[in-house]
Enzyme design. Structure first.
Site, PDB file in Angstrom:
ATOM      1  N   LYS A 117       0.536 -11.723   8.339  1.00  0.00           N
ATOM      2  CA  LYS A 117      -0.267 -11.153   7.648  1.00  0.00           C
ATOM      3  C   LYS A 117      -1.183 -12.140   6.792  1.00  0.00           C
ATOM      4  CE  LYS A 117      -1.573  -7.043   4.803  1.00  0.00           C
ATOM      5  NZ  LYS A 117      -0.938  -5.885   3.972  1.00  0.00           N
ATOM      6  N   TYR A 131       4.142 -12.153   5.756  1.00  0.00           N
ATOM      7  CA  TYR A 131       3.318 -11.752   4.779  1.00  0.00           C
ATOM      8  C   TYR A 131       2.824 -12.885   3.894  1.00  0.00           C
ATOM      9  CZ  TYR A 131       1.136  -7.780   1.841  1.00  0.00           C
ATOM     10  OH  TYR A 131       0.534  -7.093   1.123  1.00  0.00           O
ATOM     11  N   THR A 149       0.787  -1.333   0.049  1.00  0.00           N
ATOM     12  CA  THR A 149       0.088  -0.024   0.028  1.00  0.00           C
ATOM     13  C   THR A 149       0.976   1.340  -0.068  1.00  0.00           C
ATOM     14  OG1 THR A 149      -1.944  -1.348   0.974  1.00  0.00           O
ATOM     15  CG2 THR A 149      -1.914   1.206   1.393  1.00  0.00           C
TER      16      THR A 149
END
Length: 285
Positions: free
Chosen positions: A161, A133, A46
């Site tokens: 995550k 992740y 992001t």
């Protein structure tokens, strides 16, 4: 109690005339912290980390650490050149951070044994907790369940995550007791929290942040009817956030609120007028 609980925001990187807008970043961080987010994730997908040089990534991290307590800051660490990645890791670890968010190396698609070796090497070299992740649609690397469970048995790997899209793996991680699970797919936040996830890393929480924090608190306090109602109020926002590639819709919403500008770095494109119009309708409610 886990250090990685609650709502963490993978903060966007604001740009102005192609350069990092540190004034806008400061304003954005203040906006998020006053809404009581658990912490900030820096230089994630992001945050357009792939479009930033390593020097720029450290500059963003240093700026964030001026304004956010270190125990609330996690740094993204991604790359497919392992030697270079470990060198960059050592630079990051000269700073006081709460952890590292580490995806599998992209494009290479290592074997399951290669994935285990990669995360063991990164974790062994780390002086802070590592958050694995799992995001196969970006990295091209898919974890088998046994591989994930072997990796998270490492004492330094303390959270995942979860963007893997594999409910069986999610349930196995939750049941293992070895690791905290942070939901990484915003539309699944309510489900994940009810199943026992400790929190979420939510790009959508840049907007109506207090509602995401309330959702987490409501599930934590077993106020599930309230949490369900909060989630359904947030659903149109979450769906709009991912109408086009992240973080274009996020930046469009923040620009409408006057927090930062909407610029992205090529080849990313700014949100279309359709997304902007959708935001205008949603944010006026």
């Amino acid at each position: 109690m886990s250090a990685f609980q609650g709502i963490w925001v993978p903060v966007v990187t604001p740009f102005q005339d192609g350069a990092i807008d540190f004034i806008g970043l400061h304003r954005l961080l203040g906006h998020l912290l006053e809404k009581h987010v658990a912490g900030i994730m820096v230089c994630t997908t992001t945050g357009e980390a792939a479009a930033l040089s390593r020097h720029e990534q450290l500059a963003v991290l240093d700026a964030v650490l001026q304004w956010v307590p270190p125990h609330r800051v996690v740094m993204g660490l991604a790359g497919n050149n392992q030697v270079e990645l470990l060198q960059f890791q050592s630079e990051i670890l000269k700073r006081p951070v709460a952890g590292l968010l580490v995806p599998a190396p992209s494009y290479i698609r290592p074997s399951q044994a290669g994935l285990e070796d990669f995360f063991r090497t990164v974790a062994d070299a780390s002086s802070v907790p590592v958050i694995l992740y799992d995001i196969p649609y970006r990295t091209g690397a898919t974890f088998e369940q046994a591989t994930l469970l072997n990796i998270v048995a490492h004492a330094r790997i303390q959270a995942v995550k979860d963007c893997g899209g594999n409910l069986s793996n999610t349930l196995a991680l939750l049941a293992s007791g070895e690791v905290d699970v942070l939901c990484g797919e915003d539309i699944q936040i309510f489900n994940a929290l009810c199943l026992g996830a400790s929190g979420a890393i939510a790009a959508s929480a840049h907007v109506q942040t207090e509602q995401f924090v309330a959702l987490w608190q409501q599930v934590r306090d077993n106020r599930l009817a309230e949490a369900r109602a909060t989630f359904f109020r947030l659903r149109p926002l979450i769906e709009t956030m991912f109408m086009e590639p992240n973080p274009a819709p996020v930046k469009a919403a923040l620009a409408l609120d006057g927090v930062i500008g909407s610029q992205l770095r090529a080849p990313m494109q700014q949100a279309s007028q359709a997304v902007v119009a959708r935001w205008q309708a949603l944010l006026q409610r």
